[in-house]
Design a protein around this motif. Structure first.
Motif, PDB file in Angstrom:
ATOM      1  N   UNK A   1     115.394 140.269  69.231  1.00 17.02           N
ATOM      2  CA  UNK A   1     115.718 139.974  67.829  1.00 17.02           C
ATOM      3  C   UNK A   1     114.506 139.910  66.903  1.00 17.02           C
ATOM      4  N   UNK A   2     113.330 139.648  67.478  1.00 20.43           N
ATOM      5  CA  UNK A   2     112.073 139.602  66.694  1.00 20.43           C
ATOM      6  C   UNK A   2     112.099 138.548  65.585  1.00 20.43           C
ATOM      7  N   UNK A   3     112.917 137.507  65.771  1.00 19.83           N
ATOM      8  CA  UNK A   3     113.025 136.443  64.770  1.00 19.83           C
ATOM      9  C   UNK A   3     113.344 135.151  65.511  1.00 19.83           C
ATOM     10  N   UNK A   4     112.497 134.145  65.318  1.00 19.69           N
ATOM     11  CA  UNK A   4     112.637 132.896  66.060  1.00 19.69           C
ATOM     12  C   UNK A   4     113.985 132.209  65.820  1.00 19.69           C
ATOM     13  N   UNK A   5     114.378 132.080  64.575  1.00 19.64           N
ATOM     14  CA  UNK A   5     115.626 131.379  64.281  1.00 19.64           C
ATOM     15  C   UNK A   5     116.832 132.139  64.812  1.00 19.64           C
ATOM     16  N   UNK A   6     116.826 133.440  64.662  1.00 16.09           N
ATOM     17  CA  UNK A   6     117.918 134.240  65.214  1.00 16.09           C
ATOM     18  C   UNK A   6     117.973 134.118  66.736  1.00 16.09           C
ATOM     19  N   UNK A   7     116.807 134.077  67.374  1.00 14.72           N
ATOM     20  CA  UNK A   7     116.743 133.929  68.826  1.00 14.72           C
ATOM     21  C   UNK A   7     117.312 132.580  69.252  1.00 14.72           C
ATOM     22  N   UNK A   8     116.941 131.526  68.566  1.00 13.06           N
ATOM     23  CA  UNK A   8     117.457 130.196  68.881  1.00 13.06           C
ATOM     24  C   UNK A   8     118.970 130.141  68.710  1.00 13.06           C
ATOM     25  N   UNK A   9     119.450 130.719  67.626  1.00 10.31           N
ATOM     26  CA  UNK A   9     120.898 130.741  67.373  1.00 10.31           C
ATOM     27  C   UNK A   9     121.643 131.520  68.460  1.00 10.31           C
ATOM     28  N   UNK A  10     121.086 132.658  68.860  1.00 10.45           N
ATOM     29  CA  UNK A  10     121.724 133.481  69.879  1.00 10.45           C
ATOM     30  C   UNK A  10     121.794 132.747  71.216  1.00 10.45           C
ATOM     31  N   UNK A  11     120.722 132.061  71.562  1.00  7.75           N
ATOM     32  CA  UNK A  11     120.708 131.328  72.830  1.00  7.75           C
ATOM     33  C   UNK A  11     121.694 130.168  72.790  1.00  7.75           C
ATOM     34  N   UNK A  12     121.739 129.471  71.689  1.00 10.35           N
ATOM     35  CA  UNK A  12     122.698 128.378  71.565  1.00 10.35           C
ATOM     36  C   UNK A  12     124.131 128.909  71.681  1.00 10.35           C
ATOM     37  N   UNK A  13     124.413 129.993  70.988  1.00 13.45           N
ATOM     38  CA  UNK A  13     125.748 130.604  71.068  1.00 13.45           C
ATOM     39  C   UNK A  13     126.080 131.015  72.508  1.00 13.45           C
ATOM     40  N   UNK A  14     125.089 131.526  73.208  1.00 13.21           N
ATOM     41  CA  UNK A  14     125.283 131.947  74.589  1.00 13.21           C
ATOM     42  C   UNK A  14     125.677 130.769  75.472  1.00 13.21           C
ATOM     43  N   UNK A  15     124.940 129.665  75.339  1.00  9.22           N
ATOM     44  CA  UNK A  15     125.269 128.497  76.155  1.00  9.22           C
ATOM     45  C   UNK A  15     126.639 127.924  75.798  1.00  9.22           C
ATOM     46  N   UNK A  16     126.991 127.943  74.536  1.00  7.20           N
ATOM     47  CA  UNK A  16     128.321 127.467  74.136  1.00  7.20           C
ATOM     48  C   UNK A  16     129.398 128.333  74.781  1.00  7.20           C
ATOM     49  N   UNK A  17     129.202 129.643  74.769  1.00  7.29           N
ATOM     50  CA  UNK A  17     130.188 130.542  75.375  1.00  7.29           C
ATOM     51  C   UNK A  17     130.272 130.355  76.884  1.00  7.29           C
ATOM     52  N   UNK A  18     129.131 130.165  77.526  1.00  8.95           N
ATOM     53  CA  UNK A  18     129.144 129.917  78.969  1.00  8.95           C
ATOM     54  C   UNK A  18     129.953 128.664  79.271  1.00  8.95           C
ATOM     55  N   UNK A  19     129.738 127.621  78.483  1.00  9.66           N
ATOM     56  CA  UNK A  19     130.435 126.365  78.742  1.00  9.66           C
ATOM     57  C   UNK A  19     131.937 126.482  78.442  1.00  9.66           C
ATOM     58  N   UNK A  20     132.264 127.060  77.294  1.00 10.22           N
ATOM     59  CA  UNK A  20     133.677 127.110  76.911  1.00 10.22           C
ATOM     60  C   UNK A  20     134.490 128.085  77.767  1.00 10.22           C
ATOM     61  N   UNK A  21     133.823 129.077  78.327  1.00 13.86           N
ATOM     62  CA  UNK A  21     134.511 130.049  79.191  1.00 13.86           C
ATOM     63  C   UNK A  21     134.264 129.763  80.669  1.00 13.86           C
ATOM     64  N   UNK A  22     133.701 128.613  80.974  1.00 11.06           N
ATOM     65  CA  UNK A  22     133.295 128.275  82.336  1.00 11.06           C
ATOM     66  C   UNK A  22     134.389 128.359  83.368  1.00 11.06           C
ATOM     67  N   UNK A  23     135.593 128.054  82.990  1.00  7.57           N
ATOM     68  CA  UNK A  23     136.700 128.093  83.947  1.00  7.57           C
ATOM     69  C   UNK A  23     137.022 129.508  84.409  1.00  7.57           C
TER      70      UNK A  23
END
Length: 67
Positions: free
Chosen positions: A42-64
């Protein structure tokens, strides 16, 4: 939490679905690597942080549905 270090990701994810505090173990394991990869794409710190946070949220919510 030392015993959790020896558990598989799948086991910890399953445990975290009943006790959410255990999801932190997965975040601790992978956040740095996810951030490195995200920054390189992404070449952008804030976008990278947002993407990683979104990723972890999806992992957790789709964990089942993970096998």
């Amino acid at each position: 939490m030392h015993a959790l270090d020896e558990q598989t990701d799948e086991d910890i994810l399953a445990l975290s679905l009943e006790q959410p505090m255990y999801f932190e173990v997965l975040v601790d394991r992978y956040q740095a690597a996810f951030l490195r990869k995200s920054r390189s794409i992404l070449k952008n710190e804030q976008d990278a942080l947002d993407a990683v946070q979104d990723t972890f949220v999806k992992i957790y919510t789709k964990g089942e549905s993970f096998q």
